[in-house]
Design a protein around this motif. Structure first.
Motif, PDB file in Angstrom:
ATOM      1  N   SER A 356     -47.394  69.085 -53.172  1.00  0.00           N
ATOM      2  CA  SER A 356     -48.385  70.685 -53.409  1.00  0.00           C
ATOM      3  C   SER A 356     -47.920  71.270 -52.932  1.00  0.00           C
ATOM      4  N   MET A 396     -49.272  71.592 -63.308  1.00  0.00           N
ATOM      5  CA  MET A 396     -49.114  72.679 -63.514  1.00  0.00           C
ATOM      6  C   MET A 396     -50.531  73.884 -63.770  1.00  0.00           C
ATOM      7  N   LEU A 405     -48.174  80.824 -62.212  1.00  0.00           N
ATOM      8  CA  LEU A 405     -48.385  79.714 -61.787  1.00  0.00           C
ATOM      9  C   LEU A 405     -49.710  79.991 -60.570  1.00  0.00           C
ATOM     10  N   VAL A 408     -49.377  73.143 -58.442  1.00  0.00           N
ATOM     11  CA  VAL A 408     -48.566  72.197 -58.992  1.00  0.00           C
ATOM     12  C   VAL A 408     -48.844  71.419 -58.453  1.00  0.00           C
ATOM     13  N   ALA A 422     -40.869  74.929 -57.190  1.00  0.00           N
ATOM     14  CA  ALA A 422     -42.533  75.681 -56.873  1.00  0.00           C
ATOM     15  C   ALA A 422     -43.512  76.960 -56.696  1.00  0.00           C
ATOM     16  N   THR A 423     -43.391  76.238 -54.944  1.00  0.00           N
ATOM     17  CA  THR A 423     -43.797  77.559 -54.141  1.00  0.00           C
ATOM     18  C   THR A 423     -43.534  78.948 -53.699  1.00  0.00           C
ATOM     19  N   ALA A 425     -42.496  80.160 -57.163  1.00  0.00           N
ATOM     20  CA  ALA A 425     -42.558  80.967 -58.636  1.00  0.00           C
ATOM     21  C   ALA A 425     -44.168  81.139 -58.100  1.00  0.00           C
ATOM     22  N   SER A 446     -35.806  67.586 -62.497  1.00  0.00           N
ATOM     23  CA  SER A 446     -36.295  69.060 -62.177  1.00  0.00           C
ATOM     24  C   SER A 446     -36.465  69.323 -63.884  1.00  0.00           C
ATOM     25  N   TRP A 449     -39.508  70.709 -65.189  1.00  0.00           N
ATOM     26  CA  TRP A 449     -40.202  72.012 -65.296  1.00  0.00           C
ATOM     27  C   TRP A 449     -39.927  71.989 -67.105  1.00  0.00           C
TER      28      TRP A 449
END
Length: 458
Positions: A356, A396, A405, A408, A422-423, A425, A446, A449
């Protein structure tokens, strides 16, 4: 009296990073450590715990793919030997060699603030012309449970360094340490009982994360008692017994108390500067301690984000700030640790893994954001190839005003490797419209996504 430019109290990974930065900047730096250079992470936390967990994950992963020959159980002795290798058998000489090679002076002993820019180490007084940095980490928080003081119990240290598999183990606490150690020892052959006061473990994460981890623990034979609190502890038949709030009890050969951690500021001398022993040291984003222009802190001791990687990140900011003299830099530029507020990545290394970053849906709403939450099962070509019967979920959290975002969460086997995308983004404030053009490779996990963005409406 010994003079330095910078004195760092605490030689764990956080202290090492801060000290390495200041030394590289030309400042004479002392690294003070009371136990082992390399700290908790190297010897009693991150490394040994993951070394205990990984073999069980590998065996489980092999079993999920037909045609892979596997045994019935782990070789516990081999697992423990490999774990010992990762801790260098609790010998820190290699870390000391690194520190010396980085230009640091390693000072053995317990450091304590003795005055402005002064640190006492077992009777020796060190002075710092530029700064003192506190990187003492955290210690287990032990509950005031009746009878516990008279019962032998493990903390995370004993749980990660035990040289034999316990015949049975009671784990008190459903946080990260509790669930990771419950699964590690269960897969190594221990009969494990997990006691969780809430409805599910991992209460600070998305609810589905705790639910899926709980399912995984039960599949590994862990007896999970949820929704009950421990009301007392005692010894019985050479083991321990925990009395529970529903009138029942659980027993085991050993008890692991995993009820959280607190900043290691006791017996540090912080009271003379207006701070409470055992409390977190309040810092700004450069790591400067509130109200003092010479005292800095980084890592768990600040209470900001109790994770090794975040502590190392903050330590690099501290070191740079000390070298450059920065006091009020612009956000998102070095040297500041702004990610501690809204972009903290974390992995729970259970099976299934929980990965997360950022805010949960609940936290985002509490922060006043106009959010939309998109939930999805991880059911793509990549996951089906990865394992038969792959089970996983993704969430998300989108800030609708900015279309970016803010959180996540992935839960499932081997989802940790999805996390850095995710980090990036979240830190980069990439809009969902732009993310649509970040095409995931086929067939990989992936691909989730793409499915998340499709479910969002793109």
């Amino acid at each position: 009296m010994s003079d330095f430019d910078v004195i760092v109290i605490g030689g764990g990974p956080v202290g090492e990073n801060a000290a390495a930065r200041t030394a590289a900047g030309g400042l004479r730096t002392a690294l003070v450590e009371a136990e082992r250079v390399g700290g908790e992470c190297s010897y009693w936390a991150c490394m040994p715990s993951k070394a205990l967990l990984r073999p069980g994950h590998a065996l489980a992963a092999a079993r999920r793919v037909p045609g892979v020959p596997v045994g019935d159980r782990l070789d516990a002795a081999a697992v423990l030997r490999r774990r010992n290798d990762f801790t260098s058998d609790w010998d820190d000489s290699g870390q000391v060699d690194w520190a010396v090679g980085a230009g640091l002076e390693v000072v053995r002993g317990r450091g304590r603030l003795a005055g402005e820019r002064q640190v006492e180490v077992d009777g020796r007084v060190l002075t710092a012309s530029r700064a003192v940095v506190v990187c003492t980490g955290s210690v287990p928080r032990i509950p005031g449970l009746p009878g516990l003081a008279d019962v032998p119990y493990w903390t995370s240290r004993e749980a990660t360094s035990a040289q034999e598999v316990p015949s049975s183990l009671v784990v008190l606490g459903g946080g990260v340490v509790g669930v990771e150690m419950a699964q590690a020892w269960a897969r190594l052959g221990s009969a494990v009982t997990l006691v969780v006061s809430g409805a599910r473990p991992l209460p600070r994460m998305e609810d589905f994360a705790g639910d899926l981890v709980l399912d995984g623990l039960r599949e590994d034979g862990v007896t999970a008692r949820t929704g009950v609190k421990a009301t007392g502890a005692s010894t019985v038949d050479g083991g321990i017994e925990l009395a529970l709030s529903d009138g029942t009890s659980v027993t085991g050969a050993h008890l692991l108390v995993a009820t959280g951690r607190q900043p290691a500021t006791a017996d540090l001398g912080v009271e003379q500067f207006g701070f409470g022993a055992g409390d977190a040291l309040p810092v700004d984003d450069t790591g400067r301690v509130e109200g003092l222009d010479w005292l800095y802190a980084a890592g768990d001791v600040t209470g900001r984000a109790l994770l090794t990687h975040q502590g190392k990140y903050a330590a690099r900011a501290v070191g740079t700030a000390i070298v450059t003299g920065a006091t009020d830099p612009e956000p998102w530029t070095a040297p500041v640790a702004t990610a501690d507020h809204t972009a903290v990545p974390q992995v729970v290394f259970t099976d299934p893994e929980v990965a997360s970053v950022g805010r949960t849906g609940r936290e985002a709403r509490e922060a006043g954001l106009d959010v939309r939450v998109v939930d999805l099962d991880i059911a793509v070509a990549g996951s089906s190839l990865h394992a038969d019967g792959y089970r996983g979920k993704a969430r998300m959290v989108v800030d609708e005003r900015r279309r970016t975002l803010v959180g996540v969460t992935f839960v499932g086997p081997d989802t940790a490797e999805l996390l850095h995308a995710a980090t990036i983004a979240i830190v980069g404030e990439v809009t969902v419209d732009r993310l649509w053009h970040a095409v995931p490779a086929y067939p990989t996990i992936s691909e989730v996504w793409l499915r998340l963005l499709e479910s969002y409406g793109l």
